[in-house]
Scaffold this active site. Structure first.
Site, PDB file in Angstrom:
ATOM      1  N   CYS A   2       0.846  -1.199   0.000  1.00 23.09           N
ATOM      2  CA  CYS A   2       0.000   0.000   0.000  1.00 23.09           C
ATOM      3  C   CYS A   2       0.886   1.255   0.000  1.00 23.09           C
ATOM      4  O   CYS A   2       1.656   1.455  -0.922  1.00 23.09           O
ATOM      5  CB  CYS A   2      -0.976  -0.038   1.172  1.00 23.09           C
ATOM      6  N   HIS A  32      -3.863  -4.873  -0.255  1.00 30.57           N
ATOM      7  CA  HIS A  32      -3.445  -5.454   1.019  1.00 30.57           C
ATOM      8  C   HIS A  32      -3.538  -6.980   0.960  1.00 30.57           C
ATOM      9  O   HIS A  32      -4.614  -7.523   1.178  1.00 30.57           O
ATOM     10  CB  HIS A  32      -4.336  -4.933   2.149  1.00 30.57           C
ATOM     11  N   GLU A  69      -2.574  -9.031   3.081  1.00 28.07           N
ATOM     12  CA  GLU A  69      -2.924  -9.532   4.416  1.00 28.07           C
ATOM     13  C   GLU A  69      -4.413  -9.386   4.711  1.00 28.07           C
ATOM     14  O   GLU A  69      -4.887  -9.846   5.735  1.00 28.07           O
ATOM     15  CB  GLU A  69      -2.068  -8.817   5.471  1.00 28.07           C
TER      16      GLU A  69
END
Lengths: 206, 255
Positions: A81, A185, A187
């Protein structure tokens, strides 16, 4: 295996570390240039404004450490990001400020002239023309979670790119030698995101 | 194509998760109740984001909320927006340090707009969700302090929030809150022309058809539910499945 997440006071490390531990990897968070330069893998996360992030990196003496780790030491590095944007040359967020110049691309606000809403928030599909180590075993058009208002150009021709369409195509990720970045992202992107993180951690150092 | 989102909102106070009906609160269970009854480890298969709001104005209870937030973040791999009682940069930064990806502000938008501006500048627009509690039926009004204090017209407030550069709007209908009667789309009439900020619809979802009405609406980017009973057990997962069968524009997650 030493995985270091760079701490410059602006990242959400917890989610990335949780995702890595789901994959069975331990990681540590550090702002020590020596620890960073002795890592096997470096992750640069980040939430916030580009200008403040660069001020923090410079103030903590981390910019030089990151550049050395990536170029002289050749350590695989992943910016996530804002972390990806910081690897670029400059951003117009909150006034123009210089980035780490690890990839020669500028960062500017997403073009909303087509009527799209900004920020770009949610899952969107990504695609690539040239596969790279991150996209290994991933399907074209897989959905990843985005939340951002700024994006990177693809003017540096020495990199391979992952794209996403929102109003117009923009850079969702790149690989330049051992340096990787993703605007989304991983994650926060389900099993597809975990697979991408696993791909990164399986990269063999040159 | 950018997909729309399904969001689950959790209301928290002093160790418990709550059901709110027209802003009257009822304790339902603690975090273990939540993990068990919502199969929390797999909740990211059903929803796109989680919102967690601390309704307790007792500052001594903040550490307990932060610990709960961190525990939740450790149990689900989805974006989490947290808020309630954000009155300082320190509080905002503590929420982010405990795993929040975004911040939710409501009363601060009226009382401390300079704090909202500071948070936007520090963390970026994409980090800031402005929650609005509104009601009608005529001259749609907005309220602060958990719907206790009237603050003028919804249309004016939306304009103000646009000026503060917040990243998303969470539009909660006070009169539908917790009723399960469906969303009130009247609020969208107050949205200014040439509006660019993503809108999350909230207040009243009781059934997957309500979610689907919101997701089909061109002005709405996400549908939220805070009802702890209507989608309990695998309710959120089956709602998502039904929505995808009706071709709702949601992301399809790989197995």
């Amino acid at each position: 295996m030493k995985i270091t997440l760079i701490d410059y006071g602006m990242g959400n490390h917890l989610s990335v570390r949780n995702a890595l531990s789901r994959l069975g990897y331990n990681s540590s968070v550090s702002q020590d240039p020596i620890v960073i330069k002795n890592s096997d893998f470096i992750i640069l996360p980040g939430v916030g404004s580009f200008r403040r992030a660069m001020e923090n990196l410079n103030g903590l003496g981390l910019s030089e450490a990151i550049i050395q780790a990536a170029t002289e030491n050749g350590i695989p590095m992943l910016g996530i990001c804002l972390g990806m944007q910081l690897l670029g040359s400059e951003s117009t967020e909150d006034g123009t400020s210089e980035g780490l110049h690890l990839i020669d691309n500028k960062i500017s606000k997403l073009d909303s002239s087509s009527g799209i809403r900004i920020p770009h928030v949610g899952f969107n599909n990504v695609y690539w023309k040239t596969a790279n180590a991150l996209t290994d075993e991933l399907n074209q058009n897989s959905d990843f979670y985005f939340t951002h208002s700024y994006a990177m150009t693809d003017s540096d021709k020495s990199a391979d790119y992952i794209y996403c369409d929102y109003g117009a195509p923009f850079v969702a990720g790149f690989r330049k030698h051992n340096i990787f970045g993703v605007q989304f992202h991983p994650e926060k992107s389900q099993r597809t995101g975990l697979k991408l993180l696993k791909n990164f951690l399986e990269i063999k150092r040159a | 194509m950018l997909k729309k989102r399904l969001i689950f909102t959790l209301l928290y106070k002093n160790g418990s998760f709550l059901l709110s009906r027209n802003f009257r609160l009822q304790r339902v269970g603690d975090i273990q109740w939540l993990f068990k009854n919502y199969h929390f480890e797999t909740i990211s298969d059903a929803i796109d984001e989680l919102i967690v709001l601390n309704l307790d104005d007792d500052e001594t209870k903040i550490p307990g909320f932060l610990n709960t937030l961190e525990e939740m973040v450790g149990h689900c791999m989805i974006p989490v927006a947290a808020g309630g009682q954000i009155r300082s940069v320190e509080m905002a930064s503590a929420l982010l340090a405990h795993g929040a990806d975004k911040l939710v502000v409501n009363t601060a938008c009226f009382e401390q707009p300079e704090l909202v501006e500071e948070l936007v500048s520090r963390y970026g627009s994409q980090c800031m969700v402005a929650s609005i509690d509104w009601t009608g039926p005529d001259n749609l009004k907005v309220f602060s302090h958990s719907a206790a204090q009237e603050q003028g017209l919804l249309h004016d407030h939306l304009k103000r929030l646009e000026g503060l550069n917040v990243g998303e709007i969470y539009l909660n209908a006070i009169h539908r809150d917790g009723t399960g009667q469906g969303y009130d789309f009247d609020a969208l009439n107050a949205v200014p022309n040439d509006w660019k900020v993503p809108i999350i619809m909230a207040g009243g979802a009781g059934h997957s058809s309500h979610l689907s009405q919101a997701l089909e609406h061109p002005l709405i980017d996400a549908a939220a539910t805070a009802n702890l009973f209507n989608f309990v057990g695998k309710g959120l997962a089956s709602a998502r499945r039904e929505l995808l069968q009706c071709e709702a524009p949601l992301a399809k997650f790989d197995d």
